[in-house]
Design a protein around this motif. Structure first.
Motif, PDB file in Angstrom:
ATOM      1  N   VAL A  11     -10.491   7.531  -9.716  1.00 55.75           N
ATOM      2  CA  VAL A  11     -10.698   7.149  -8.330  1.00 55.75           C
ATOM      3  C   VAL A  11     -10.140   5.737  -8.151  1.00 55.75           C
ATOM      4  N   PHE A  12      -9.217   5.589  -7.217  1.00 58.92           N
ATOM      5  CA  PHE A  12      -8.595   4.298  -6.939  1.00 58.92           C
ATOM      6  C   PHE A  12      -9.058   3.827  -5.561  1.00 58.92           C
ATOM      7  N   VAL A  13      -9.670   2.650  -5.522  1.00 60.64           N
ATOM      8  CA  VAL A  13     -10.122   2.052  -4.266  1.00 60.64           C
ATOM      9  C   VAL A  13      -9.225   0.841  -4.025  1.00 60.64           C
ATOM     10  N   MET A  61       0.869  -1.176   0.000  1.00 56.24           N
ATOM     11  CA  MET A  61       0.000   0.000   0.000  1.00 56.24           C
ATOM     12  C   MET A  61       0.906   1.226   0.000  1.00 56.24           C
ATOM     13  N   PHE A  62       0.552   2.266  -0.749  1.00 59.27           N
ATOM     14  CA  PHE A  62       1.460   3.402  -0.852  1.00 59.27           C
ATOM     15  C   PHE A  62       1.616   4.110   0.495  1.00 59.27           C
ATOM     16  N   GLU A  63       2.774   4.754   0.654  1.00 53.18           N
ATOM     17  CA  GLU A  63       3.226   5.224   1.968  1.00 53.18           C
ATOM     18  C   GLU A  63       2.248   6.189   2.638  1.00 53.18           C
ATOM     19  N   LEU A  64       1.732   7.164   1.898  1.00 55.08           N
ATOM     20  CA  LEU A  64       0.838   8.148   2.514  1.00 55.08           C
ATOM     21  C   LEU A  64      -0.421   7.474   3.064  1.00 55.08           C
ATOM     22  N   ALA A  65      -0.932   6.472   2.371  1.00 59.81           N
ATOM     23  CA  ALA A  65      -2.110   5.757   2.863  1.00 59.81           C
ATOM     24  C   ALA A  65      -1.781   5.011   4.151  1.00 59.81           C
ATOM     25  N   THR A 123      -9.340   0.184   3.837  1.00 66.37           N
ATOM     26  CA  THR A 123      -9.482   0.502   2.416  1.00 66.37           C
ATOM     27  C   THR A 123      -9.153   1.969   2.213  1.00 66.37           C
ATOM     28  N   ALA A 124      -8.347   2.250   1.205  1.00 64.56           N
ATOM     29  CA  ALA A 124      -7.988   3.626   0.841  1.00 64.56           C
ATOM     30  C   ALA A 124      -8.726   4.008  -0.438  1.00 64.56           C
ATOM     31  N   VAL A 125      -9.356   5.166  -0.413  1.00 67.19           N
ATOM     32  CA  VAL A 125      -9.999   5.730  -1.604  1.00 67.19           C
ATOM     33  C   VAL A 125      -9.225   6.974  -1.976  1.00 67.19           C
ATOM     34  N   THR A 151       1.978   1.595 -10.408  1.00 68.61           N
ATOM     35  CA  THR A 151       2.309   0.895  -9.161  1.00 68.61           C
ATOM     36  C   THR A 151       1.495  -0.375  -9.006  1.00 68.61           C
ATOM     37  N   TYR A 152       0.216  -0.300  -9.372  1.00 75.69           N
ATOM     38  CA  TYR A 152      -0.670  -1.439  -9.157  1.00 75.69           C
ATOM     39  C   TYR A 152      -1.027  -2.163 -10.453  1.00 75.69           C
TER      40      TYR A 152
END
Length: 197
Positions: free
Chosen positions: A156-158, A82-86, A167-169, A186-187
């Motif tokens: 929008v990336f969920v 999962m990306f760092e900020l999330a 879950t990050a939106v 990345t994904y």
């Protein structure tokens, strides 16, 4: 009986299918298995459409439609990493004892390029599945961004964390912008299709 309305396109229960989320009621609509305007096959999750629905059977068919805004929704389960900020935002959320949190995202020059929301997974199916099938709409989050910015196509990336904790939106301000491309790379998500005309 026919009905005209504005809808958000969501993925259907079967591969390649679509469902529509009524923008007034936030109710997801299951469509009939066939008999639609041919353009339905070209719709992508996230598109905002004006559609004429035929309700002469239990599940409606789309008689005609117009794409109003080709926003894209992308869903990725068990992303690793999962990306760092999330991750940081989720850790702050846990430390404060909250179930959700939000913050703006910035590019390397410090300009705002998106908005990030994190949600604790809860319920029988979890937030991720609820966002995907429309039973918990993303619409209020997108509307909040559109109220502050000019309404335009976005991505929008969920993303659900590997352990299923949260879950990050992430709503990127520009469709096909650098932030959206970074998330897609990345994904390993495909580039967006050209919008319908």
């Amino acid at each position: 009986m026919n009905d005209t309305g504005t809808y958000r396109v969501l993925s259907g229960p079967n591969e390649g299918g679509v469902r529509l989320l009524d923008r007034e009621t936030y109710e997801p609509l299951e469509l009939a298995s066939g008999g639609h305007d041919a353009r339905v096959a070209d719709l992508r999750p996230g598109y905002l459409v004006a559609a004429d629905l035929d309700w002469s059977s239990a599940d409606p068919t789309v008689e005609s439609l117009t794409v109003k805004r080709p926003t894209l929704y992308t869903f990725v389960d068990e992303v690793d990493p999962m990306f760092e900020l999330a991750r940081e935002t989720w850790q702050e959320t846990q430390a404060s004892g909250d179930a959700m949190n939000a913050r703006q995202t910035h590019n390397t020059d410090g300009a705002v390029n998106g908005v990030l929301y994190v949600f604790a997974e809860s319920g029988e199916r979890g937030r991720f599945e609820e966002f995907r099938d429309g039973s918990r709409p993303i619409e209020p989050l997108v509307d909040r961004v559109n109220d502050r910015e000019d309404p335009e196509p976005r991505e929008v990336f969920v993303l659900r964390s590997p352990a299923g904790e949260f879950t990050a939106v992430t709503i990127t301000l520009r469709k096909s912008g650098q932030f959206a491309e970074t998330l897609r790379d990345t994904y390993d998500r495909p580039a967006p299709d050209e919008p319908l005309v």
